[in-house]
Design an enzyme around this catalytic site. Structure first.
Site, PDB file in Angstrom:
ATOM      1  N   MET A  41      37.137 -38.712 106.501  1.00  7.30           N
ATOM      2  CA  MET A  41      35.892 -39.509 106.549  1.00  7.30           C
ATOM      3  C   MET A  41      36.087 -40.799 105.751  1.00  7.30           C
ATOM      4  SD  MET A  41      33.110 -36.432 106.192  1.00  7.30           S
ATOM      5  CE  MET A  41      33.541 -35.976 104.532  1.00  7.30           C
ATOM      6  N   ASP A  42      36.804 -41.735 106.342  1.00  7.34           N
ATOM      7  CA  ASP A  42      37.180 -42.962 105.633  1.00  7.34           C
ATOM      8  C   ASP A  42      36.256 -44.114 106.017  1.00  7.34           C
ATOM      9  OD1 ASP A  42      40.302 -44.879 105.473  1.00  7.34           O
ATOM     10  OD2 ASP A  42      38.624 -44.692 104.078  1.00  7.34           O
ATOM     11  N   GLY A  43      35.823 -44.890 105.002  1.00  6.44           N
ATOM     12  CA  GLY A  43      35.092 -46.122 105.319  1.00  6.44           C
ATOM     13  C   GLY A  43      33.673 -46.206 104.802  1.00  6.44           C
ATOM     14  N   THR A 277      38.888 -42.185 110.568  1.00  6.30           N
ATOM     15  CA  THR A 277      38.137 -43.401 110.901  1.00  6.30           C
ATOM     16  C   THR A 277      38.673 -44.592 110.109  1.00  6.30           C
ATOM     17  OG1 THR A 277      36.504 -42.653 109.285  1.00  6.30           O
ATOM     18  CG2 THR A 277      36.012 -42.263 111.605  1.00  6.30           C
ATOM     19  N   SER A 278      38.180 -45.759 110.430  1.00  5.32           N
ATOM     20  CA  SER A 278      38.536 -47.038 109.792  1.00  5.32           C
ATOM     21  C   SER A 278      39.884 -47.585 110.250  1.00  5.32           C
ATOM     22  CB  SER A 278      38.564 -46.942 108.252  1.00  5.32           C
ATOM     23  OG  SER A 278      37.375 -46.400 107.779  1.00  5.32           O
TER      24      SER A 278
END
Lengths: 332, 255
Positions: A41-43, A277-278
């Site tokens: 869960m990046d960003g 993500t990201s």
């Protein structure tokens, strides 16, 4: 009057979206559906910066995205979902940020345990995966409580990786395997049955000393072209140890199955898809051991921006390569 | 009773037709996906041609110093194409990437080692290079050949090595206090059992799927993993683009 109309419209729209989503999932279900999806869960912080919000709001938006993605995954029929919530590396952040993240986690765990939450709606069993001893007591207690309360759930599983890195997981698994075999070997008196003939001891001790010398020289950086011989002696010695069973005169050995059963992630099968993500294309010490045949998907969207279309795209690509990946799994 | 039978038959027919309809829509979605991937492949091909011809200015200068160690994962079925592997290595040598790890799951590349070294000038195996690989002066290429056996199985070998060493140290008995295994200890044990290579900065995957296919897990903690497509469609421009994109990445390492 306007509020009522607005409310009815949004309910209708929500119902329509839900219906459309179920149709899409109905189509996707005609092909192989992944059993386990993992998310990095990046960003969240970048989202907060991009939308001129406080950092904490970014993480809260991230949590909403998590709930949405869980709902989509469980509706599709994915049984296991793993999320990378907090890495051991994240402890390097500013203490205030770490504390607020811990507080947010504790708050959201309490929310998840309420009756009307997604956990109860889908019968989700919670696992908190990682070196939980590194966490502050209030957070750890709330995690232990959540795992206890949901232990009886069987339909779906949510694995939340907290205070986790793959390196730590591998070290922990090797440590546990080591202790098991040590206790079995030493306390069961297996060692006492070993043939202590000079030749046998001679082979091991000599090989051992050679390996130690080689390791020392390697650490010093000094040249030693005879390294190959020592390595093959070491490998020979290790192979003796590996082939050893509990027969008289032979040592038991740590096996791959011992290490794998002591992994934190042994409670779930290997993931079928990993989504980060990201747009970043690295794993950042997440599920390195478990992703040998797992396709890695990196949409450019930040975690709070992730939507149904990203999940559908990931599943379609998984289905496209499913037979190839199954063939690879059988080769391991 | 008489009314129920036709109703059941009708609902079964509706369900079957519904399933057929969904199946057709599924195939249609996958056809669209294949068309999309074909468009992407054509775009990559055109971009690669522009990069190779030097049309795109930004790819002309690469900050190679940032790429200290490169790993390449090749699908084992394609790894038999030694000439393509050699071509790839020659391109890397010309770009200035000297430290390369070649991985394929089944060890096909290991078997082709001699053939590969035979066709490359100034390439040495990592076993013959004693100083830290990432520090050596780039007069020659250093090649490491790795397979699945150097992954999880090597970790088990390292664990057994530590086990036997502890048995000897404790004179084959006694209790163990506290933590025995640590990351530095495992790293040393891995070197002893023959796993010398450092962590690659960048991992290029030549295969149908972006997956590391069992590359030693502890070595790819922060490695950028890039999918290059099949080895059959090896292109110089795509290689340059992948390396260029890597040099522009900034990592926080969790902070």
């Amino acid at each position: 009057m306007h509020k009522d109309t607005g409310g009815i419209t949004s309910n209708l729209l929500g119902g329509l979206c839900s219906c459309l989503r179920r149709c899409i999932f109905g189509i996707l279900s005609m092909g192989p559906v992944p059993n386990h999806i993992a998310f990095i869960m990046d960003g969240n912080r970048r989202f907060a910066k991009k939308t001129n919000l406080a950092e904490g709001i970014g993480h809260k938006a991230g949590f909403s995205s998590l709930i949405s993605m869980l709902r989509y995954c469980y509706e599709l029929g994915v049984k296991y979902v793993t999320v990378y919530a907090f890495s051991i590396d994240n402890f390097k952040r500013k203490p205030k940020e770490v504390q607020s993240l811990m507080e947010l986690m504790r708050e959201k765990i309490e929310e998840l345990l309420q009756d009307e939450s997604i956990i109860n709606e889908y019968g989700v069993k919670l696992h908190f995966i990682g070196n939980l001893q590194l966490l502050a007591e209030p957070v750890r207690i709330s995690m232990e409580k959540a795992m206890k309360v949901t232990a009886h759930n069987k339909q779906r599983v949510l694995l939340v990786c907290v205070a986790y890195t793959s390196s730590d997981e591998i070290v922990h698994a090797v440590e546990e395997s080591f202790k098991e075999i040590w206790n079995a070997t030493v306390s069961n008196g297996t060692i006492g049955q070993l043939d202590r003939s000079p030749k046998r001891n001679g082979i091991r001790v000599n090989a051992q000393d050679s390996c130690e010398d080689y390791a020392r020289q390697d650490a010093d950086g000094s040249t030693d072209r005879s390294g190959k011989t020592e390595t093959s002696s070491c490998n020979g010695m290790v192979e003796i140890a590996e082939e050893g069973k509990h027969d008289q005169g032979e040592l038991p050995a740590i096996k791959l199955t011992d290490v794998e059963k002591n992994m934190y992630m042994a409670v779930a099968p290997d993931p079928d898809i990993l989504i980060r993500t990201s747009g970043e294309v690295r794993l950042s010490n997440f599920l390195l051991w478990q992703t040998s045949t797992c396709p890695l998907y990196s949409p450019a969207a930040l975690w709070p921006e992730i939507g149904l279309r990203h999940l559908v795209w990931a599943v379609l690509n998984f289905q496209r390569h499913h037979s190839y990946l199954e063939k690879k799994k059988k080769q391991f | 009773m008489d009314l129920k039978y036709p109703a059941r038959k009708l609902s079964r027919s509706v369900l079957t037709m519904g399933n057929v309809g969904l199946q057709l829509l599924w195939y249609f979605l996958h056809i669209l996906l294949s068309i999309w991937h074909s468009i992407l492949a054509i775009r990559c091909f055109i971009e690669s041609c522009f990069i190779t011809c030097g049309v795109l200015e930004k790819y002309k200068s690469l900050n190679i110093a940032k790429l200290r160690y490169l790993a390449i994962v090749i699908e084992s079925e394609d790894a038999h194409q030694t000439s393509k592997v050699v071509k790839l290595l020659q391109w890397l040598d010309s770009i200035g990437v000297k430290n390369v790890c070649l991985y394929d799951m089944n060890g096909v590349l290991k078997k082709s080692k001699e053939a590969i070294f035979g066709k490359l000038k100034n390439a040495k195996p990592i076993e013959e290079v004693n100083e830290a690989v990432t520090l050596h002066v780039p007069e020659h290429m250093t090649l490491e050949f790795v397979s699945y056996a150097d992954g999880k199985e090597a970790m088990v070998k390292a664990a057994n090595f530590i086990f036997v060493e502890n048995l000897k140290r404790q004179n084959f008995g006694g209790e163990i206090d506290g933590q025995v295994i640590s990351e530095p200890l495992l790293n040393e044990a891995l070197k002893v059992v023959g796993c010398k290579g450092p962590e690659p900065d960048l991992l290029l995957v030549y295969g149908p799927v972006r997956s590391h296919l069992g590359f030693p897990a502890w070595r790819i903690r922060y490695t950028e993993i890039v999918h290059m497509g099949s080895l059959n469609f090896l292109r110089y421009g795509s290689l340059i683009k992948a390396i260029y994109d890597f040099t522009k990445v900034h990592q926080n390492y969790g902070t």
